[in-house]
Design a protein around this motif. Sequence first.
Motif, PDB file in Angstrom:
ATOM      1  N   ARG A 374       0.840  -1.202   0.000  1.00 24.35           N
ATOM      2  CA  ARG A 374       0.000   0.000   0.000  1.00 24.35           C
ATOM      3  C   ARG A 374       0.876   1.253   0.000  1.00 24.35           C
ATOM      4  O   ARG A 374       0.575   2.233  -0.678  1.00 24.35           O
ATOM      5  CB  ARG A 374      -0.925   0.008   1.219  1.00 24.35           C
ATOM      6  N   SER A 375       1.943   1.212   0.771  1.00 24.95           N
ATOM      7  CA  SER A 375       2.840   2.360   0.828  1.00 24.95           C
ATOM      8  C   SER A 375       3.532   2.592  -0.512  1.00 24.95           C
ATOM      9  O   SER A 375       3.713   3.738  -0.939  1.00 24.95           O
ATOM     10  CB  SER A 375       3.886   2.169   1.923  1.00 24.95           C
ATOM     11  N   ARG A 376       3.911   1.522  -1.187  1.00 19.47           N
ATOM     12  CA  ARG A 376       4.518   1.660  -2.516  1.00 19.47           C
ATOM     13  C   ARG A 376       3.556   2.361  -3.473  1.00 19.47           C
ATOM     14  O   ARG A 376       3.948   3.226  -4.254  1.00 19.47           O
ATOM     15  CB  ARG A 376       4.904   0.285  -3.082  1.00 19.47           C
ATOM     16  N   GLU A 377       2.293   1.982  -3.378  1.00 23.12           N
ATOM     17  CA  GLU A 377       1.250   2.586  -4.214  1.00 23.12           C
ATOM     18  C   GLU A 377       1.134   4.079  -3.923  1.00 23.12           C
ATOM     19  O   GLU A 377       1.029   4.914  -4.832  1.00 23.12           O
ATOM     20  CB  GLU A 377      -0.075   1.870  -3.918  1.00 23.12           C
ATOM     21  N   LEU A 378       1.177   4.418  -2.645  1.00 23.08           N
ATOM     22  CA  LEU A 378       1.061   5.809  -2.213  1.00 23.08           C
ATOM     23  C   LEU A 378       2.265   6.628  -2.677  1.00 23.08           C
ATOM     24  O   LEU A 378       2.123   7.728  -3.223  1.00 23.08           O
ATOM     25  CB  LEU A 378       0.945   5.862  -0.691  1.00 23.08           C
ATOM     26  N   ILE A 379       3.466   6.092  -2.470  1.00 20.95           N
ATOM     27  CA  ILE A 379       4.685   6.797  -2.849  1.00 20.95           C
ATOM     28  C   ILE A 379       4.749   6.996  -4.361  1.00 20.95           C
ATOM     29  O   ILE A 379       5.136   8.062  -4.848  1.00 20.95           O
ATOM     30  CB  ILE A 379       5.922   6.034  -2.342  1.00 20.95           C
ATOM     31  N   ALA A 380       4.346   5.974  -5.111  1.00 22.10           N
ATOM     32  CA  ALA A 380       4.345   6.085  -6.566  1.00 22.10           C
ATOM     33  C   ALA A 380       3.395   7.184  -7.029  1.00 22.10           C
ATOM     34  O   ALA A 380       3.712   7.942  -7.957  1.00 22.10           O
ATOM     35  CB  ALA A 380       3.955   4.745  -7.198  1.00 22.10           C
ATOM     36  N   ALA A 381       2.236   7.283  -6.381  1.00 18.83           N
ATOM     37  CA  ALA A 381       1.277   8.335  -6.739  1.00 18.83           C
ATOM     38  C   ALA A 381       1.857   9.714  -6.442  1.00 18.83           C
ATOM     39  O   ALA A 381       1.711  10.649  -7.236  1.00 18.83           O
ATOM     40  CB  ALA A 381      -0.028   8.127  -5.977  1.00 18.83           C
ATOM     41  N   PHE A 382       2.518   9.849  -5.293  1.00 20.70           N
ATOM     42  CA  PHE A 382       3.152  11.127  -4.952  1.00 20.70           C
ATOM     43  C   PHE A 382       4.227  11.488  -5.972  1.00 20.70           C
ATOM     44  O   PHE A 382       4.305  12.635  -6.430  1.00 20.70           O
ATOM     45  CB  PHE A 382       3.760  11.053  -3.549  1.00 20.70           C
ATOM     46  N   ASN A 383       5.042  10.499  -6.346  1.00 22.91           N
ATOM     47  CA  ASN A 383       6.126  10.759  -7.285  1.00 22.91           C
ATOM     48  C   ASN A 383       5.603  11.172  -8.654  1.00 22.91           C
ATOM     49  O   ASN A 383       6.257  11.921  -9.382  1.00 22.91           O
ATOM     50  CB  ASN A 383       7.033   9.535  -7.394  1.00 22.91           C
ATOM     51  N   THR A 384       4.395  10.678  -9.007  1.00 22.48           N
ATOM     52  CA  THR A 384       3.771  11.092 -10.259  1.00 22.48           C
ATOM     53  C   THR A 384       3.582  12.601 -10.288  1.00 22.48           C
ATOM     54  O   THR A 384       3.812  13.259 -11.305  1.00 22.48           O
ATOM     55  CB  THR A 384       2.404  10.402 -10.433  1.00 22.48           C
ATOM     56  N   HIS A 385       3.170  13.165  -9.152  1.00 26.62           N
ATOM     57  CA  HIS A 385       2.935  14.603  -9.079  1.00 26.62           C
ATOM     58  C   HIS A 385       4.208  15.393  -8.773  1.00 26.62           C
ATOM     59  O   HIS A 385       4.327  16.558  -9.158  1.00 26.62           O
ATOM     60  CB  HIS A 385       1.883  14.906  -8.009  1.00 26.62           C
ATOM     61  N   GLN A 386       5.151  14.751  -8.085  1.00 30.69           N
ATOM     62  CA  GLN A 386       6.356  15.468  -7.687  1.00 30.69           C
ATOM     63  C   GLN A 386       7.213  15.824  -8.904  1.00 30.69           C
ATOM     64  O   GLN A 386       7.883  16.852  -8.924  1.00 30.69           O
ATOM     65  CB  GLN A 386       7.173  14.626  -6.705  1.00 30.69           C
ATOM     66  N   THR A 387       7.165  14.981  -9.915  1.00 30.72           N
ATOM     67  CA  THR A 387       7.891  15.275 -11.150  1.00 30.72           C
ATOM     68  C   THR A 387       7.035  16.185 -12.026  1.00 30.72           C
ATOM     69  O   THR A 387       5.820  16.059 -12.070  1.00 30.72           O
ATOM     70  CB  THR A 387       8.197  13.975 -11.911  1.00 30.72           C
ATOM     71  N   GLY A 388       7.655  17.118 -12.685  1.00 30.46           N
ATOM     72  CA  GLY A 388       6.925  17.983 -13.602  1.00 30.46           C
ATOM     73  C   GLY A 388       6.070  19.036 -12.929  1.00 30.46           C
ATOM     74  O   GLY A 388       5.024  19.418 -13.454  1.00 30.46           O
ATOM     75  N   ASP A 389       6.480  19.519 -11.749  1.00 30.55           N
ATOM     76  CA  ASP A 389       5.755  20.594 -11.058  1.00 30.55           C
ATOM     77  C   ASP A 389       4.304  20.235 -10.774  1.00 30.55           C
ATOM     78  O   ASP A 389       3.412  21.078 -10.861  1.00 30.55           O
ATOM     79  CB  ASP A 389       5.821  21.899 -11.867  1.00 30.55           C
ATOM     80  N   GLY A 390       4.042  18.974 -10.423  1.00 26.20           N
ATOM     81  CA  GLY A 390       2.675  18.540 -10.168  1.00 26.20           C
ATOM     82  C   GLY A 390       2.161  18.846  -8.778  1.00 26.20           C
ATOM     83  O   GLY A 390       0.987  18.631  -8.491  1.00 26.20           O
ATOM     84  N   LEU A 391       3.028  19.335  -7.878  1.00 25.17           N
ATOM     85  CA  LEU A 391       2.607  19.710  -6.534  1.00 25.17           C
ATOM     86  C   LEU A 391       2.303  21.205  -6.525  1.00 25.17           C
ATOM     87  O   LEU A 391       3.197  22.026  -6.697  1.00 25.17           O
ATOM     88  CB  LEU A 391       3.693  19.377  -5.507  1.00 25.17           C
ATOM     89  N   ALA A 392       1.046  21.555  -6.308  1.00 25.15           N
ATOM     90  CA  ALA A 392       0.604  22.946  -6.449  1.00 25.15           C
ATOM     91  C   ALA A 392       0.293  23.608  -5.111  1.00 25.15           C
ATOM     92  O   ALA A 392      -0.428  24.603  -5.066  1.00 25.15           O
ATOM     93  CB  ALA A 392      -0.608  23.017  -7.371  1.00 25.15           C
ATOM     94  N   PHE A 393       0.801  23.031  -4.017  1.00 22.89           N
ATOM     95  CA  PHE A 393       0.639  23.612  -2.684  1.00 22.89           C
ATOM     96  C   PHE A 393      -0.841  23.617  -2.267  1.00 22.89           C
ATOM     97  O   PHE A 393      -1.598  22.759  -2.716  1.00 22.89           O
ATOM     98  CB  PHE A 393       1.307  24.981  -2.609  1.00 22.89           C
ATOM     99  N   TYR A 394      -1.272  24.563  -1.437  1.00 24.59           N
ATOM    100  CA  TYR A 394      -2.636  24.561  -0.904  1.00 24.59           C
ATOM    101  C   TYR A 394      -3.278  25.928  -1.116  1.00 24.59           C
ATOM    102  O   TYR A 394      -2.594  26.960  -1.102  1.00 24.59           O
ATOM    103  CB  TYR A 394      -2.623  24.163   0.575  1.00 24.59           C
ATOM    104  N   PRO A 395      -4.596  25.982  -1.316  1.00 19.20           N
ATOM    105  CA  PRO A 395      -5.224  27.221  -1.769  1.00 19.20           C
ATOM    106  C   PRO A 395      -5.162  28.375  -0.792  1.00 19.20           C
ATOM    107  O   PRO A 395      -5.203  29.535  -1.193  1.00 19.20           O
ATOM    108  CB  PRO A 395      -6.683  26.804  -2.010  1.00 19.20           C
ATOM    109  N   ASP A 396      -5.040  28.084   0.494  1.00 20.15           N
ATOM    110  CA  ASP A 396      -5.071  29.143   1.497  1.00 20.15           C
ATOM    111  C   ASP A 396      -3.680  29.664   1.872  1.00 20.15           C
ATOM    112  O   ASP A 396      -3.559  30.553   2.702  1.00 20.15           O
ATOM    113  CB  ASP A 396      -5.773  28.644   2.755  1.00 20.15           C
ATOM    114  N   TRP A 397      -2.635  29.126   1.272  1.00 17.20           N
ATOM    115  CA  TRP A 397      -1.279  29.531   1.641  1.00 17.20           C
ATOM    116  C   TRP A 397      -0.942  30.987   1.357  1.00 17.20           C
ATOM    117  O   TRP A 397      -0.212  31.610   2.127  1.00 17.20           O
ATOM    118  CB  TRP A 397      -0.267  28.638   0.913  1.00 17.20           C
ATOM    119  N   PRO A 398      -1.402  31.582   0.264  1.00 18.12           N
ATOM    120  CA  PRO A 398      -0.892  32.915  -0.075  1.00 18.12           C
ATOM    121  C   PRO A 398      -1.249  34.025   0.905  1.00 18.12           C
ATOM    122  O   PRO A 398      -0.578  35.057   0.924  1.00 18.12           O
ATOM    123  CB  PRO A 398      -1.537  33.189  -1.449  1.00 18.12           C
TER     124      PRO A 398
END
Length: 438
Positions: A374-398
């Motif tokens: 399950r953890s491998r599945e989770l990490i792989a999903a995160f890595n999908t977004h981590q590459t190519g600027d796929g992590l867009a932070f959170y809407p309330d941060w600014p």
Amino acid sequence: MNNPRTRTTLRRRPLLLAVSALTLLAPLTACGGSGTAEGDGKTLRLWHYEQEQGALSQAWDAAIAEFKRTHPDVKVVFERKTFEQIQQNAGMILNSDKAPDVMEYNKGNATTGLLAKQGLLTDLTAVAKERGWDKKISDRASVTARYDGKGEMGGDKWYGIPNYGEFVLTYYNDDLFKKHHVAKPTDFKSFEAALAKFKKAGITPLANAGNDHPAGHWLYLLALSKASDAWVDDYQLYKGKVDFHGPEMTYAVNKYEEWLDKGYFDKKDVGLKGSDMTEQFVSQKRPIMVGGNWWFGSLTTDITDFDWSTAPYPGSARTLGSGGNNWVVPARAKNKKLAEDFIDITMSDKIQKLIGEKGNIPLAAKADSVKNPRSRELIAAFNTHQTGDGLAFYPDWPVTGYYDTWVAAAQNLMNGGRTDTVLDELAAPYEKHTASRR
């Protein structure tokens, strides 16, 4: 989700009993022992606020044990604080002679960035390069570790070191998909097809909570599906003007309203909290939940009567997410070299793999090095977004205090508010803040 994810951190780990700032500043002692000499290279004072027995707490326990093994002459004085204690009193703590040598601290402009601007944190840039931390952490995951002279994230100086990641993904009840002969989504078209098929079967497909982060997360996620990298940087890093009535946010509000009208969301969820949303999923009342990986560990424990899986949300190449909270070294820390040694251990292969095995997302370990499927599945999903600027932070941060605005706007929409009214509600604090920066 608030600036910077205060509520997020509070919701994902139960708070210990809060104590006063006086308690925080009381003389520190080791568990079961007396006070020790400070500033002599023989004492490491460490604070964090991870829940006992949680994945990260177990990893830090192992890191402390490894530190003791490699530093047999050093005494570790560890104190578990609450998020609120550190969040509310950090400035006072770090500006006193009671500052720890290393502590966990929330990420973002109003926390790590603010203390860095005030000169209360140690610049770790040279150390990060010397020890190779900057190579182990992707550029996107390190944005919230790096700040400029204004204390705004994405700068060129490292004031914190994250060693785990977090993001929003999709949770599926595999048994309900099979029972109702619904195909697992692979893209946005098949995702909406699945929503329609469940609704036709009399099932509200999407778990939600209007009185907490999930509803706002949905709005931002839908906006990201139409957003470019430039739009995200304009919104999060103030690199350009953001039009709240532009195609990104307008689409998000209109699509959310459409799903409300079609019954994919339940309007009655307007008053629910995040934990209510997860209960909808755990009790099998809703077959689909889109939420953070911070729910992953508890779902693994709580779900015993059906099969479930995770996957990246199929409607967008970008999602909400970032590197995790930072290890910071206060400017007034007395044993900075020991603090750096401890951080280095948390970045080691051994501890990074342990973070993964326990159900969280290591930043410096590959998915295939983790045995937990399950953890491998989770990490792989995160890595999908981590590459190519796929992590867009959170809407309330600014904007400081923006979390409450996003909650109110989502509730307004769920209660029948007009599109323009909701967009204006979201725009007002943001535009006021960005105007003040000029």
